[in-house]
Design a protein around this motif. Structure first.
Motif, PDB file in Angstrom:
ATOM      1  N   GLY A  13      -6.686  -0.984   0.327  1.00 31.47           N
ATOM      2  CA  GLY A  13      -6.733  -1.432   1.721  1.00 31.47           C
ATOM      3  C   GLY A  13      -6.590  -0.282   2.713  1.00 31.47           C
ATOM      4  O   GLY A  13      -7.210  -0.289   3.773  1.00 31.47           O
ATOM      5  N   GLY A  61      -5.065  -2.448   5.960  1.00 35.54           N
ATOM      6  CA  GLY A  61      -5.512  -3.683   5.307  1.00 35.54           C
ATOM      7  C   GLY A  61      -5.502  -4.818   6.331  1.00 35.54           C
ATOM      8  O   GLY A  61      -4.982  -4.662   7.443  1.00 35.54           O
ATOM      9  N   LYS A  62      -6.065  -5.962   5.903  1.00 44.58           N
ATOM     10  CA  LYS A  62      -6.224  -7.078   6.850  1.00 44.58           C
ATOM     11  C   LYS A  62      -4.913  -7.588   7.416  1.00 44.58           C
ATOM     12  O   LYS A  62      -4.837  -8.020   8.558  1.00 44.58           O
ATOM     13  CB  LYS A  62      -6.924  -8.230   6.117  1.00 44.58           C
ATOM     14  CG  LYS A  62      -8.255  -8.557   6.711  1.00 44.58           C
ATOM     15  CD  LYS A  62      -8.850  -9.782   6.059  1.00 44.58           C
ATOM     16  CE  LYS A  62     -10.349  -9.682   6.163  1.00 44.58           C
ATOM     17  NZ  LYS A  62     -11.056 -10.315   5.074  1.00 44.58           N
ATOM     18  N   ALA A  98      -9.921  -5.054   1.794  1.00 42.25           N
ATOM     19  CA  ALA A  98      -8.818  -5.105   2.748  1.00 42.25           C
ATOM     20  C   ALA A  98      -7.794  -6.176   2.419  1.00 42.25           C
ATOM     21  O   ALA A  98      -6.758  -6.256   3.047  1.00 42.25           O
ATOM     22  CB  ALA A  98      -9.361  -5.329   4.142  1.00 42.25           C
ATOM     23  N   ASN A  99      -8.109  -7.007   1.427  1.00 44.23           N
ATOM     24  CA  ASN A  99      -7.204  -8.104   1.154  1.00 44.23           C
ATOM     25  C   ASN A  99      -7.133  -8.348  -0.353  1.00 44.23           C
ATOM     26  O   ASN A  99      -7.710  -9.294  -0.865  1.00 44.23           O
ATOM     27  CB  ASN A  99      -7.734  -9.351   1.876  1.00 44.23           C
ATOM     28  CG  ASN A  99      -6.616 -10.258   2.294  1.00 44.23           C
ATOM     29  OD1 ASN A  99      -5.441  -9.875   2.250  1.00 44.23           O
ATOM     30  ND2 ASN A  99      -6.968 -11.479   2.672  1.00 44.23           N
ATOM     31  N   LYS A 135      -1.320 -12.532  -0.899  1.00 45.75           N
ATOM     32  CA  LYS A 135      -1.732 -11.131  -1.016  1.00 45.75           C
ATOM     33  C   LYS A 135      -0.858 -10.397  -2.049  1.00 45.75           C
ATOM     34  O   LYS A 135       0.304 -10.777  -2.263  1.00 45.75           O
ATOM     35  CB  LYS A 135      -1.687 -10.436   0.348  1.00 45.75           C
ATOM     36  CG  LYS A 135      -0.321 -10.173   0.865  1.00 45.75           C
ATOM     37  CD  LYS A 135      -0.327  -9.203   2.038  1.00 45.75           C
ATOM     38  CE  LYS A 135       1.095  -8.877   2.419  1.00 45.75           C
ATOM     39  NZ  LYS A 135       1.303  -7.885   3.408  1.00 45.75           N
TER      40      LYS A 135
END
Ligand code: TYM
Length: 324
Positions: A20, A144-145, A181-182, A192
């Protein structure tokens, strides 16, 4: 472009943090003015052990270096060693509404997770994060998200400051590699991957080979047998495909094609081989830095010196604009 990002020294780095965030940092440092910090001041907002914090900071510094952060190409430092971070956080804190802080998803999650330790620092976490970013007038924040909301908070703070006191900060963009990103937990792909979650669902960047294989082979998959990316109905296999694609640099449709008609077990076994081989390089480098702590601390101090130069300039400008 100026770039800032950080990781909290709260435990080992897992492949989610790597894919991420840090993986992006490695390429960004080539052509940008990058600041990569160890966010120790953020780490103390949730329960921690003061006797081991220094070890965790060192471990994270070694991890950054092992993964490819190059102190010749960026400023790599410990957040608390550049005191302007907390100074700017105070100043920004005076212009952001409390309601916005209370609505942050991470604050609500962490406040539920650690009911006995809902301190003001946890509420103010996004202010310090905004200060981290704005102190270097960063235009990009590779994360990351899960950190997107915090970067949006920093954008709002920058806009508000510029409007109230005159143009000062660029509006920072979150830099998010959508596909990586996840990264989700291997045990529960609806959550996550996280340091504080189920350890069976989380692969550390320095994890032992046997353990990597065990975790991948027992990763939750879905009913059915098709190896297909489908986030709605096949969360588990989609997560494994994302991990495979990120480490092999092969696009997901090509991986699906390769495993057409094959069983989950074969795909998982190949993914375990891939991870073991990719992560082995990092383990070797880690060993060499571990043997040389003076070198690591020296690099961190040089990074802090470089960061302080920019930080001081911004603080002077901000104070002057705010009438201080
Ligand atoms: P932290 O330590 O929680 O996470 C570090 C980075 O890893 C990313 N990440 C993930 N990415 C993909 N999949 C996952 N499962 C996953 N889990 C974590 C995070 O998005 C993050 O990019 N608040 C930050 C640290 C920080 C910071 C900053 C970041 C402090 N100041 C300023 C950017 C800018 C944090 O908690 O990271």
């Amino acid at each position: 472009m100026k770039i800032f990002s950080a990781v909290r020294p709260t435990g080992g780095i897992h492949i989610g943090n790597y894919l991420g965030a840090i993986n992006q940092w490695i390429s960004l440092q080539e052509n940008n003015d990058c600041y990569f910090a160890i966010a120790d001041l953020h780490a103390i907002t949730t329960p921690y052990d003061q006797n081991t914090l220094k070890d965790k900071i060192f471990e994270l510094a070694v991890t950054y270096l092992s993964l490819g952060i190059d102190p010749q190409k960026c400023a790599f430092f410990i957040q608390s060693k550049v005191r302007e971070h907390t100074e700017l956080a105070w100043l920004i804190g005076t212009i952001v509404p409390v309601g916005e802080l209370q609505r942050m998803t991470q604050f609500k999650d962490k406040a539920t997770q650690h009911k006995e330790y809902v301190n003001a620092g946890l509420l103010n976490y996004p202010i310090l994060m905004a200060a981290d970013i704005l102190l270097y007038k960063s235009g990009g924040v590779p994360v990351g998200k899960d950190q997107k909301q915090h970067v949006e908070f920093a954008r709002n703070a920058a806009e508000k400051f510029n409007k109230q006191f005159g143009e000062c900060f660029p509006i920072p963009e979150p830099l998010i590699e959508e596909k990586q990103a996840n990264i989700m937990s291997l045990k529960d792909p609806s959550k996550k991957m996280s340091k504080s979650g189920d350890q069976k669902g989380c692969i550390n960047i320095f994890e032992e080979d046997d353990s990597i294989r065990k975790k991948i082979m027992s990763a939750e998959t879905d009913t059915g047998s098709e190896i297909k990316y489908d986030l709605e109905n096949k969360k588990g296999i989609s997560n494994l495909l994302s991990i495979y694609s990120a480490f092999s640099k092969i696009e997901i449709p090509l991986i699906e094609k390769k495993y057409e008609g094959k069983k989950y077990a074969e795909f998982k076994s190949d993914l375990a081989d891939l991870l073991i081989s990719k992560l082995s390089e990092f383990k070797e480098k880690r060993y060499s830095y571990y043997k040389n702590p003076d070198l690591v601390y020296n690099m961190l101090e040089k990074g802090a010196e470089k960061a302080r130069i920019e930080a001081k300039k911004t603080i002077e400008e901000v104070k002057q604009k705010m009438g201080l």
